[in-house]
Write an enzyme that holds these catalytic residues in place. Structure first.
Site, PDB file in Angstrom:
ATOM      1  N   THR B 190       0.887  -1.165   0.000  1.00 34.91           N
ATOM      2  CA  THR B 190       0.000   0.000   0.000  1.00 34.91           C
ATOM      3  C   THR B 190       0.926   1.217   0.000  1.00 34.91           C
ATOM      4  OG1 THR B 190      -0.246  -0.198   2.399  1.00 34.91           O
ATOM      5  CG2 THR B 190      -2.011  -1.064   1.040  1.00 34.91           C
ATOM      6  N   LYS B 217       4.102  -7.280   3.595  1.00 36.98           N
ATOM      7  CA  LYS B 217       3.813  -5.856   3.526  1.00 36.98           C
ATOM      8  C   LYS B 217       3.439  -5.351   4.914  1.00 36.98           C
ATOM      9  CE  LYS B 217       0.257  -3.631   2.720  1.00 36.98           C
ATOM     10  NZ  LYS B 217      -0.341  -3.258   4.026  1.00 36.98           N
ATOM     11  N   THR B 228      -2.139  -2.865   7.854  1.00 42.82           N
ATOM     12  CA  THR B 228      -2.261  -4.315   7.818  1.00 42.82           C
ATOM     13  C   THR B 228      -0.899  -4.930   7.583  1.00 42.82           C
ATOM     14  OG1 THR B 228      -4.524  -4.331   7.043  1.00 42.82           O
ATOM     15  CG2 THR B 228      -3.190  -6.239   6.506  1.00 42.82           C
ATOM     16  N   GLU B 319       7.095   3.476  10.402  1.00 46.24           N
ATOM     17  CA  GLU B 319       6.779   4.884  10.169  1.00 46.24           C
ATOM     18  C   GLU B 319       7.678   5.812  10.970  1.00 46.24           C
ATOM     19  OE1 GLU B 319       2.210   5.055   8.974  1.00 46.24           O
ATOM     20  OE2 GLU B 319       2.582   4.637  11.071  1.00 46.24           O
ATOM     21  N   ASN B 451       1.204  10.167  10.837  1.00 44.92           N
ATOM     22  CA  ASN B 451      -0.097   9.746  11.350  1.00 44.92           C
ATOM     23  C   ASN B 451      -1.043  10.873  11.716  1.00 44.92           C
ATOM     24  OD1 ASN B 451      -0.261   6.772  11.451  1.00 44.92           O
ATOM     25  ND2 ASN B 451       1.728   7.068  12.402  1.00 44.92           N
ATOM     26  N   SER B 456      -3.110  17.840   6.282  1.00 42.88           N
ATOM     27  CA  SER B 456      -2.925  19.286   6.136  1.00 42.88           C
ATOM     28  C   SER B 456      -1.982  19.597   4.984  1.00 42.88           C
ATOM     29  CB  SER B 456      -2.389  19.879   7.431  1.00 42.88           C
ATOM     30  OG  SER B 456      -1.172  19.273   7.774  1.00 42.88           O
TER      31      SER B 456
END
Lengths: 456, 456
Positions: B190, B217, B228, B319, B451, B456
């Protein structure tokens, strides 16, 4: 107990009832509510002084004493395996006295006396003994009459001589009323952005009126560090130690143990209350409130509500917080399950970052409760956002998930609601009649900066 | 299973064995190891195509098929109560076939088919049935022969017509070898910053050699979203479904269930493996590996090690991650307790921000395990940092806490160690002989931005 933390940050928190916190003004003048003298419990004296634990000239030693010999005491402590020396000392004092006749609380900030071995245990004991000697309390007692708390740097021994020399100074500064409470509330701060102090008067079904005051801190972050949550309350009610402990545990579950900033639990967390029966006549003191009396549930509810008010100040001072979030889980089978589900939401980094980003991300809310371990039927679960002032009604409710089916979300309404600083997330589990509330803040860049960047 | 996530970010991850990840170059050319054709298992064909779930032209449909009728299959799924439709469908397929004869995996990215009600269940079933029809697999079977996975946006129904039309296209593109695996690994992404693909050959005590390949993934963040984790592995070993499931569960506990980015668990997490016995002769296939054979523990260990390698790629793509951290808890009474303590450290926001800030903050490590619920004796606990290449030795060890006593920390050495991208935290509980490793990343501004700020 969970641990909660807080630290000086560029954004200044403004906390006044009914007014939004986190004003952008750097002034701290309005961070503390003006105290009404008549709300402070009788028969308690307090002080806050500088004795030299902190390198600054800030106050770092607080003392609270009850003028009544048979004061009842109760406390709740951290569940952390690495409980600090003062926590162990408090437990011993309460055990030795069976909660009766414990009438002092001595607190130092600047050093947590945690992971300090046997020296730390001796220091905590000596702090309590010195309060006894200074106050000329019964030297024949099996154990000192004071609770001891420490907060600040861990892994370092206390500068014990300075503290022991400070205790007589603190004793000579003891006074009653708002200013004395505020001085003590200042002295237990580490890096809180404001002192946390509240007081109120309440009346029980029997017609008896009592006063209740409390201060909290939460909490300091200095390297190497752990944050500590401390709560110190006092009431002039007459109540048995057993009833007081029962009420405090009930209150704690719904207040200090229902808040989270980042889900960690420190080594020093302590919530205590002294009740000295000084409000009324001797007749009243000889008939202390017990759990079998009709007054008890109301006393317990008052203590719970007051504790929640105090605990919420810690979340309002949460590190980097820009949102104050109430998570309300309803229609659960038990309070325990409701709270567990609520805590799963309140501690989810994904939920907290979404709130920071003002993102109506119900998927993250759903995912967090789905993984919480609380049994639930997916098709019975509903999720809503509510404005803060609709805490117990459905006014202004924004449905996100309706009995397992995604709702058509009014994005404009969602944006407006999430732009507010106070937000309520309500989740119905559709399983029973119990509910629980927990309070949390968002996870922001400020949190990362405070906890990672401050050495650079 | 825990869920792990990942998303496009400005910093580019470079993952090559033995070389530090997170290079500052924007090129992704070197993110994937060059595959050795001889390492890919025989008898499997794959493809990855664009069918139109994603709005971009990126691949979004992957298909894997085994050429062998009696392929064994095993899988591990999310523990989330809100398990998605494809997860429920997979469980039904495995149950109906008892793990034998399940020979396909079809995966779409771009839409998770989660919280989609009965329509979602019909869609997942139809995906599996369409693979059967397209491949002309036995129509009389009690259930389709394919596992189904979906990842992407939740709360939306699949564009099922596009997927069903895409399956024949994917079938006609099926091929063997590295390029085919890479095409499939690309199609299940993704917002991963790179496709996650590994392959290896291993030899068992009996002398039999097998090939093992896998892709993973982890994972996308699109509003409204949940990340996921998907893992799809294939081997040409001959092994019974029961032995395969046992080995996979063992491996998963020590790999995909031993990584964390932010502690959340998604609705779609799935780890699967197919074993088709195509490596050897018919003789071998008629004598499938079972748990009683001497080969089994070695097969299990190989699968565990391979799974860990694949799972670690997800943490490397975590992340906002700037650190890759191994938490190794030793001298525990049980593996379960070791892992629980390790996970408490690996999920602590305070520990993770300290690592981001390169702060040797052992107090936070101690606090997190002290609150983990694992029984321990404070005075038996030791904490060290180690360089990544000293994973199983004590070379270069930096002691922070020694049997409950704070160590004199060499701050210069600590700074140098924490400046590295790969860090090992070792905690000895001093209670037994079991150990566990988990892998995590730090908590950085990047995580918050990804996150919270991306709208914005």
């Amino acid at each position: 107990m969970l641990r909660f933390l807080s630290r000086a940050r560029s954004i200044t928190s403004s906390v006044t009832q009914g007014i939004r916190p986190y004003s952008s003004t750097p002034s701290k003048a309005h961070l503390v509510l003006p105290g009404k003298e008549e709300d402070y419990p009788r028969g308690f004296r307090l002080s806050g002084i500088h004795c030299g634990v902190k390198k600054t000239t800030d106050a770092d030693l607080a003392l609270l004493v009850s003028d009544t010999t048979d004061t009842s005491a109760a406390a709740v402590f951290t569940q952390n395996v690495f409980a600090a020396a003062p926590v162990l000392q408090c437990k011993e004092v309460l055990r030795a006295h069976n909660g009766q006749g414990v009438r002092g609380v001595v607190v130092n900030s600047g050093c947590a006396n945690a992971v300090t071995g046997t020296q730390g245990e001796r220091d905590a004991l000596e702090m309590a003994q010195t309060v006894d000697r200074t106050m000329a309390w019964d030297p024949s007692a099996p154990s000192p009459h004071s609770l001891v708390m420490s907060t600040g740097v861990i892994g370092q021994n206390l500068p014990i001589d300075r503290i022991l020399q400070g205790i007589p100074k603190a004793a000579s500064a003891l006074a009653t009323g708002h200013d004395a409470w505020l001085a003590a509330a200042e002295a237990i701060r580490t890096t809180d952005t404001f002192p946390k102090l509240r007081a109120r008067t309440f009346t029980l079904p029997s017609g008896r009126s009592y006063r209740l005051a409390g201060m909290a801190k939460g909490a300091g972050m200095i390297h190497p560090n752990m944050a500590t949550m401390l709560g110190i309350m006092a009431t002039d009610a007459a109540i048995s130690p057993a009833a007081l402990q029962k009420a405090l545990s009930h209150a704690c579950d719904r207040s200090f143990n229902a808040i989270t900033v980042d889900g960690d639990t420190s080594t020093n967390d302590t919530l205590s209350i002294l009740a000295n029966g000084a409000a009324w006549t001797n007749k009243d003191a000889s008939d202390p409130l017990d759990v079998s009396q009709a007054d008890f549930p109301v006393f317990q509810e008052q203590l719970t509500d007051f504790s929640a008010e105090l605990a919420q100040l810690i979340v309002r001072d949460g590190e980097g917080a820009t949102k104050f979030v109430t998570v309300h889980v309803t229609n659960a089978s038990t309070f325990k399950e409701a709270k567990k589900a609520a805590m799963a939401i309140a501690t989810s980094s994904l939920v907290k970052t979404a709130l920071y980003g003002q993102d109506a991300n119900w998927g993250r809310i759903l995912s967090s409760i789905g993984a919480s371990g609380v049994p639930m039927t997916p098709k019975a679960v509903s999720v809503s956002f509510l404005p803060a002032n609709a805490n117990s009604s459905n006014q202004g409710e924004l449905r996100l998930l309706d009995q397992g089916e995604p709702a058509q979300v009014d994005e404009e309404k969602a944006s407006a609601m999430l732009a507010q600083e106070d937000i309520v997330i309500r989740v119905s589990l559709g399983a029973g009649k119990e509910d629980a509330r927990v309070w949390t803040c968002d996870l922001s860049h400020g949190y990362i900066s405070i906890n990672a960047d401050y050495r650079s």
